[in-house]
Motif scaffolding. Structure first.
Motif, PDB file in Angstrom:
ATOM      1  N   HIS A  57       0.837  -1.215   0.000  1.00  0.00           N
ATOM      2  CA  HIS A  57       0.000   0.000   0.000  1.00  0.00           C
ATOM      3  C   HIS A  57       0.865   1.256   0.000  1.00  0.00           C
ATOM      4  O   HIS A  57       0.628   2.196   0.744  1.00  0.00           O
ATOM      5  N   GLY A  58       1.892   1.266  -0.826  1.00  0.00           N
ATOM      6  CA  GLY A  58       2.740   2.436  -0.905  1.00  0.00           C
ATOM      7  C   GLY A  58       3.934   2.319   0.021  1.00  0.00           C
ATOM      8  O   GLY A  58       4.220   1.247   0.561  1.00  0.00           O
ATOM      9  N   ALA A  90      -5.240  -0.921  14.405  1.00  0.00           N
ATOM     10  CA  ALA A  90      -6.378  -1.308  13.572  1.00  0.00           C
ATOM     11  C   ALA A  90      -5.951  -1.919  12.245  1.00  0.00           C
ATOM     12  O   ALA A  90      -6.804  -2.303  11.452  1.00  0.00           O
ATOM     13  N   VAL A  91      -4.666  -1.991  11.975  1.00  0.00           N
ATOM     14  CA  VAL A  91      -4.156  -2.597  10.749  1.00  0.00           C
ATOM     15  C   VAL A  91      -3.104  -3.632  11.119  1.00  0.00           C
ATOM     16  O   VAL A  91      -2.527  -3.599  12.208  1.00  0.00           O
ATOM     17  N   ALA A 190      -2.736  -2.495   5.237  1.00  0.00           N
ATOM     18  CA  ALA A 190      -3.779  -1.571   4.790  1.00  0.00           C
ATOM     19  C   ALA A 190      -3.364  -0.160   5.190  1.00  0.00           C
ATOM     20  O   ALA A 190      -2.580   0.023   6.124  1.00  0.00           O
ATOM     21  N   PRO A 191      -3.856   0.861   4.498  1.00  0.00           N
ATOM     22  CA  PRO A 191      -3.509   2.237   4.872  1.00  0.00           C
ATOM     23  C   PRO A 191      -4.065   2.591   6.254  1.00  0.00           C
ATOM     24  O   PRO A 191      -5.061   2.022   6.718  1.00  0.00           O
ATOM     25  N   LEU A 192      -3.430   3.544   6.924  1.00  0.00           N
ATOM     26  CA  LEU A 192      -3.906   4.016   8.219  1.00  0.00           C
ATOM     27  C   LEU A 192      -5.204   4.803   8.032  1.00  0.00           C
ATOM     28  O   LEU A 192      -5.271   5.722   7.213  1.00  0.00           O
ATOM     29  N   ASP A 197      -5.108   5.224  15.298  1.00  0.00           N
ATOM     30  CA  ASP A 197      -3.829   5.097  14.614  1.00  0.00           C
ATOM     31  C   ASP A 197      -3.368   6.437  14.040  1.00  0.00           C
ATOM     32  O   ASP A 197      -2.175   6.737  14.028  1.00  0.00           O
ATOM     33  N   LEU A 198      -4.311   7.219  13.553  1.00  0.00           N
ATOM     34  CA  LEU A 198      -3.958   8.518  12.978  1.00  0.00           C
ATOM     35  C   LEU A 198      -3.562   9.531  14.041  1.00  0.00           C
ATOM     36  O   LEU A 198      -2.895  10.522  13.746  1.00  0.00           O
TER      37      LEU A 198
END
Length: 520
Positions: A57-58, A90-91, A190-192, A197-198
């Motif tokens: 995912h980047g 969460a990921v 997966a992306p945040l 998490d953010l």
């Protein structure tokens, strides 16, 4: 002239090669760093970093150091330091590494080695060079490192001062500072996107929008979160910028619960010094050697004040030595005596004077000095080691009236309310007041839970007496009330001030925040 220049260049390269060989090649990274102006890079990873960080995912996510608002580091040739790096929850995490950026300063003639542990496991070791040096250490992470909510980094130094000890010439040993640019690099499945998490993925402090309007539960939930998790900055709508988080009541409540953990406190007196985060480990005895013992009454059994120290001390030297043993409390001399011997195992009982007022914290220093050491004498130090033994304990008794008895009255859980006029700035001050009054893990705050007997109401200090009176009217069946706010003592330290709620003078100025503690 060209021939002379060529010969000089060859001579310079030969000197550099000889010097690097004498330093066992550890100096080569520093030569390269000095030439480039960048930090010395110590790569402790065993595999190719790109292969270890598969990122569908980047690029890998960067999670910065968790608490850069505080100075984190260590000083001395036998010292410890700790830091934590929060992990997303969460990921899934498929791989990662820890990038530790340091600034070291080592006195000329000393040698030092820095050991880096991750979650209690050794991951790296570097040699610290004399002078001021920037370091970047790349540490590998394992699958088991991602099971907890953060990655724990431990730093430890070992080394020796110059071979000849001249006290008037000694200039400090080593100081190593963990830089705020230290971070985790993580490959995620997966992306945040989860708010939790953010929250800290963008750096510290984490910027969270403070609602200008909203229900009381949302404000209380945000205050709970900031009290449970330091490093949050509340932002008014007028000062908002891209990336600031707007948390709902449910999100803030969930995150506050996530970051809550009851403190592991000693249950009874006496309290072993090991429970006070005191570093009692074996020390090399060079010149002055100190063991620092910090304590906080709010974390002691029954919030009692310590009144005695039982000190167990063991010394082993290569030959008989003269020692000066001193015990001080907050800079006041409590005990001093001269000792002589090659192997000593002693126990001493030292009375501790009462703390001034309701000061919650104190520090005891146990210092051992070779009596032969003075500013006019330089000599080869005789090898010796010392340690504080398991017999070392702090003695005291519970004090139910400490800080007006608010901790004893509230117990383990209390309801939290927030005045609707509280601004973002005042909310930040309020969260700091909550943390200082109730150290992390000692009181669980619930968002205005009617089932709780104790109530903590957060108030602006504008017209504080009137606001407190109105809040007391709402706190039905509660007849005991106290006001609490932060102020600085003579040494500049922030301390909670506790007064009965009916006090009309000496209240804090407008623009701050205070707590109203209400008990039945």
């Amino acid at each position: 002239m060209r021939l002379i220049g060529t010969l000089l260049l060859v001579l310079l390269l030969a000197v550099l090669a000889t010097f690097a060989y004498d330093r066992r090649a550890d100096y080569l990274p520093q030569l390269i760093a000095a030439a480039s102006g960048g930090p010395v890079v110590h790569d402790q990873r065993a595999s190719d970093p790109d292969a270890a960080l598969p990122s569908p995912h980047g690029p890998p996510a960067t999670i910065p150091y968790g608490t850069p608002e505080d100075w984190t580091g260590l000083s001395g040739l036998q010292a410890f330091g700790r830091a934590r790096f929060p992990l997303p929850r969460a990921v899934g995490i498929t791989g990662g590494e820890l990038v530790v950026e340091l600034t070291s300063e080592l006195e000329e003639g000393a040698v030092a080695r820095l050991r880096l542990n991750v979650n209690g496991s050794k991951r790296g070791e570097i040699v610290v060079e004399s002078g001021i040096t920037e370091h970047r250490v790349l540490l590998p992470l394992r699958a088991e490192d991602f099971l907890a909510e953060d990655v724990q980094l431990t730093l430890a130094t070992e080394g020796v001062a110059p071979a000849v000890v001249c006290r008037s010439h000694w200039d400090g040993g080593v100081v190593i500072r963990l830089r705020p640019t230290s971070h985790l690099r993580l490959a995620l499945d997966a992306p945040l996107s989860d708010p939790g998490d953010l929250l800290f993925a963008g750096g510290m402090p984490a910027r969270v929008l403070w609602p200008e309007t909203g229900d009381a539960a949302q404000r209380a939930a945000l205050l709970r979160l900031a009290a449970n998790r330091p490093g949050i900055a509340f932002v008014a709508a007028a000062d908002a910028r891209e990336g600031d988080l707007a948390l709902t009541t449910d999100e803030a409540t969930r995150l506050a619960d996530r970051h809550w953990a009851a403190a592991d406190l000693p249950a009874d007196w006496p309290v072993p010094l090991e429970r006070l985060n005191a570093n009692l480990r074996l020390r090399d005895l060079d010149a002055d050697t100190s063991w620092r013992i910090p304590y906080d009454r709010r974390l002691l059994p029954g919030e009692g004040a310590p009144d005695a120290l039982t000190l167990g001390l063991r010394i082993a030297a290569q030959a008989p030595e003269d020692w000066l043993l001193t015990v001080t409390q907050d800079g006041r001399l409590l005990h001093g005596e001269s000792l002589r011997g090659q192997r000593l195992d002693i126990t001493r009982n030292v009375r501790l004077p009462a703390l001034v007022g309701d000061a919650p914290t104190g520090t005891i220093d146990v210092t051992l000095r070779r009596e032969g050491d003075n500013d006019d004498q330089c000599r080869e130090p005789i090898p010796a080691v010392g340690e504080l033994t398991a017999a070392s304990v702090l003695r005291g008794a519970p004090d139910p009236e400490f800080m007006g008895g608010i901790h004893a009255g509230l117990g383990d859980v209390a309801a939290l309310r927030a005045d609707p006029a509280l601004t973002a700035r005042e909310a930040m001050i309020a969260s700091a007041t909550l943390r200082e009054t109730f150290p992390r893990g000692t009181l669980r705050l619930e968002s205005d839970d009617p089932a709780q007997e104790g109530i903590v109401t957060v108030l602006p200090t504008e017209a504080l007496a009137e606001r407190a009176a109105a809040a007391m009217t709402l706190a039905q069946d509660h007849g005991r009330h106290w006001l609490v706010w932060l102020d600085r003592d003579a040494n500049g330290a922030l301390l909670p001030v506790v007064v009965p709620a009916g006090t009309a003078t000496g209240l804090p100025p407008a623009g701050r925040a205070a707590l109203l503690i209400s008990l039945p």
